[in-house]
Design an enzyme around this catalytic site. Structure first.
Site, short mmCIF file in Angstrom:
data_model
loop_
_atom_site.label_atom_id
_atom_site.label_comp_id
_atom_site.label_asym_id
_atom_site.label_seq_id
_atom_site.Cartn_x
_atom_site.Cartn_y
_atom_site.Cartn_z
N LYS A 1 27.78 -2.77 -2.77
CA LYS A 1 26.90 -3.83 -2.46
C LYS A 1 25.77 -3.99 -3.74
CE LYS A 1 25.69 -5.94 0.77
NZ LYS A 1 25.04 -5.61 2.07
N GLU B 1 14.72 -11.40 -1.48
CA GLU B 1 14.31 -11.20 -0.24
C GLU B 1 12.88 -10.87 0.08
OE1 GLU B 1 17.36 -8.69 1.38
OE2 GLU B 1 18.81 -9.79 0.38
N SER C 1 23.10 -0.56 -2.00
CA SER C 1 23.26 -0.13 -0.45
C SER C 1 23.49 1.46 -0.44
CB SER C 1 24.23 -0.67 0.17
OG SER C 1 24.72 -0.02 1.39
N HIS D 1 20.76 -31.18 3.78
CA HIS D 1 20.98 -30.59 4.85
C HIS D 1 22.14 -29.37 4.79
CE1 HIS D 1 19.92 -34.15 7.01
NE2 HIS D 1 20.33 -34.67 5.84
N LYS E 1 -12.48 -9.74 3.46
CA LYS E 1 -12.16 -9.31 2.05
C LYS E 1 -10.72 -8.65 2.06
CE LYS E 1 -16.95 -8.48 1.44
NZ LYS E 1 -17.13 -8.90 2.85
N1 ARG Z 1 -20.67 -5.70 3.81
C1 ARG Z 1 -21.22 -7.07 4.25
C2 ARG Z 1 -19.86 -7.95 4.19
O1 ARG Z 1 -19.16 -7.36 3.49
C3 ARG Z 1 -22.26 -7.19 3.46
C4 ARG Z 1 -23.27 -8.24 4.16
C5 ARG Z 1 -24.02 -7.45 5.04
N2 ARG Z 1 -25.13 -8.31 5.58
C6 ARG Z 1 -25.72 -7.99 6.74
N3 ARG Z 1 -26.64 -8.59 7.10
N4 ARG Z 1 -25.39 -7.03 7.38
O2 ARG Z 1 -19.90 -8.70 4.59
#
Ligand code: ARG
Length: 479
Positions: free
Chosen positions: A302, A309, A296, A175, A344
């Site tokens: 500082k 952080e 700082s 705590h 992605k």
């Molecule tokens: N650029 C697409 C992705 O990153 C690839 C797959 C595309 N497939 C499709 N049927 N349009 O997911």
């Protein structure tokens, strides 16, 4: 497998060079420029170039195996794909208008290099749906191997620093209130054990997901009797997926990676928080090295623990990326939907963040200094109240009764405005007959810590065991 740096310039040619899209047969008009840009994933998925080439070479081999490619065609295709990989690596790959993602860009270039007829055979029975899932799995697997190395290095550094500060005493907190004395090494090793669990989770997530989707086609499978076990083996997967609809829509491996990263960075954030507090003047237990601090622009005195952080702060974006992928996946209809292209950027961002965070954590720990005296000054005899209760237990009093009696001792010391070790022995004896003059032997923090000899405790012998255990484990992991 190396991955290309994100800094590679997009080298679009002029609009006059506009290519016919790979899927363009049924379309009469081109894309609206806004849609073109909206749809484009090449600016980020080009990081998959090496995985895409590896996947395509394996697929070409499988096509050759079932005679869909002649030997000469296969050789031409393999050489073409290898030279495209070289172009990406040396920065000479020219992106053309119409290259919407890494898969279409590589295929367009292949056709330029080996001719439309032969180049056009590579995609036989393949879809970008099984292709992209395969590429991402290969990329993630290879990147995670690198992360594991960084994690092991971090644990190694913790073990080293724990050995250096093996018997440095400090207050242990619950705590955030002073609780019982512990060794600094015991505290530090608690993080080595968290990170060890993170490593184990990492290994199991890689193993669990090492299943090859290639050969699943768009959704319904492959009609050309492609040898999918061969494909899996070629690409270092342990097996191939057994349901094509599951395989093309599967992003569990991405979600698992995000969860892994989130939990790991939560551990790092906790570590950072302890160290930030302890590096403040109010605690003064540790000093973060100049190489991991900043100053700082206004206050000359500082020195801020910015490294820590930032580690704490970056947990926000990593957890945010986990949330983002879960929301993308939630409610998607079966198989591939373009929403999945959103998988992605978060994956790349979290990977880059984790690589930096693990290494900065390692550096900050490797270079911090412990102020042993400050830690000892922060110890006080009230932290030995439990020891007084254990003293009574050793004299045959039940722990619950002892706890209550020591409560009275603490209250008496508070009333008299004195610390426990200065409380006259007569006061102790008034509270219980079981107190004797030997109570003064308790006023020793070293002895207190060293009574915790059961496995996993803070005694010196247990810390030595923990260090030996971790050293052996790191050795095994390195093999
Ligand atoms: N650029 C697409 C992705 O990153 C690839 C797959 C595309 N497939 C499709 N049927 N349009 O997911």
């Amino acid at each position: 497998m190396s991955e290309i740096e994100t800094s590679i310039d997009l080298r679009y040619e002029t609009k006059e060079d506009k290519q016919i899209k790979l899927w363009g047969g049924r379309f009469e008009s081109g894309l609206d420029p806004l849609m073109e840009e909206f749809n484009d994933s090449l600016r980020f998925d080009k990081r998959l170039f090496a995985a895409d080439i590896t996947g395509s070479i394996a697929y070409a081999k499988a096509l050759r195996k079932c005679d869909l490619l002649k030997e000469t065609e296969f050789n031409l295709m393999k050489e073409g794909l290898e030279s495209i990989e070289r172009e990406w690596k040396n920065g000479s790959f020219t992106i053309k208008a119409g290259d919407e993602d890494i898969h279409t860009a590589n295929e367009r270039r292949l056709k330029e290099l080996i001719g439309t007829e032969t180049g056009g055979k590579l995609h036989t029975g393949r879809s970008r749906n099984d292709q992209v899932a395969t590429d991402m799995k290969i990329w993630l697997r290879e990147s995670l191997k690198e992360l594991l190395k960084y994690m092991l290095k971090l644990i190694d550094v913790i073990v080293k620093r724990s050995t250096q500060y093996l018997d440095a005493l400090m207050p242990g907190y619950t705590h955030l209130q002073r609780a019982q004395p512990v060794y600094f090494s015991h505290w530090l090793l608690s993080f080595a054990f968290m990170f060890r669990q993170d490593c184990q989770r990492l290994v199991s997530l890689v193993d669990r997901n090492n299943v090859c989707p290639l050969g699943s086609g768009a959704l319904s499978g492959n009609p050309f009797n492609i040898d999918r076990d061969f494909l899996a083996k070629e690409l270092d997967f342990d097996s191939c997926s057994l349901n094509s609809m599951q395989a093309v829509g599967d992003r569990d491996f991405v979600a698992e990676f995000h969860f892994w990263s989130s939990l790991t960075i939560v551990h790092m954030s906790k570590l950072a928080e302890d160290l930030i507090l302890w590096s403040s003047k109010e605690f003064g237990f540790i000093e973060i090295s100049d190489s991991f601090s900043t100053g700082s622009s206004l206050m000359p005195q500082k020195k801020n623990a910015d490294s820590l952080e930032l580690i704490r702060g970056k947990s926000g974006r990593v957890i945010g990326n986990l949330t983002a992928i879960l929301v993308v996946l939630k409610g998607l209809p079966s198989t591939f939907n373009k929403d999945l292209q959103e998988d992605k950027e978060g994956m790349f961002d979290t990977m880059d963040t984790m690589k930096n965070v693990i290494q900065v954590t390692t550096g900050a720990i490797d270079t911090l200094t412990l102020n042993r005296n400050k830690c000892i000054e922060a110890l006080s005899s009230d932290m030995l109240a439990t020891d007084i209760a254990y003293y009574l237990v050793r004299k045959g009093v039940s722990f619950r009764k002892s706890h209550e009696l020591v409560g009275s001792v603490v209250a008496a010391a508070e009333r008299m405005g004195t610390e426990l070790h200065n409380l006259p022995i007569a006061v102790f004896k008034e509270i219980s007959d079981n107190f004797d003059d030997d109570i003064r032997l308790l006023w020793n923090f070293e002895n207190s810590v060293n009574q915790y000899v059961a496995k996993g405790g803070t005694s010196r012998s247990s810390v030595v065991q923990q260090i030996a255990f971790l050293k052996e484990w790191i050795k095994q992991m390195d093999e």
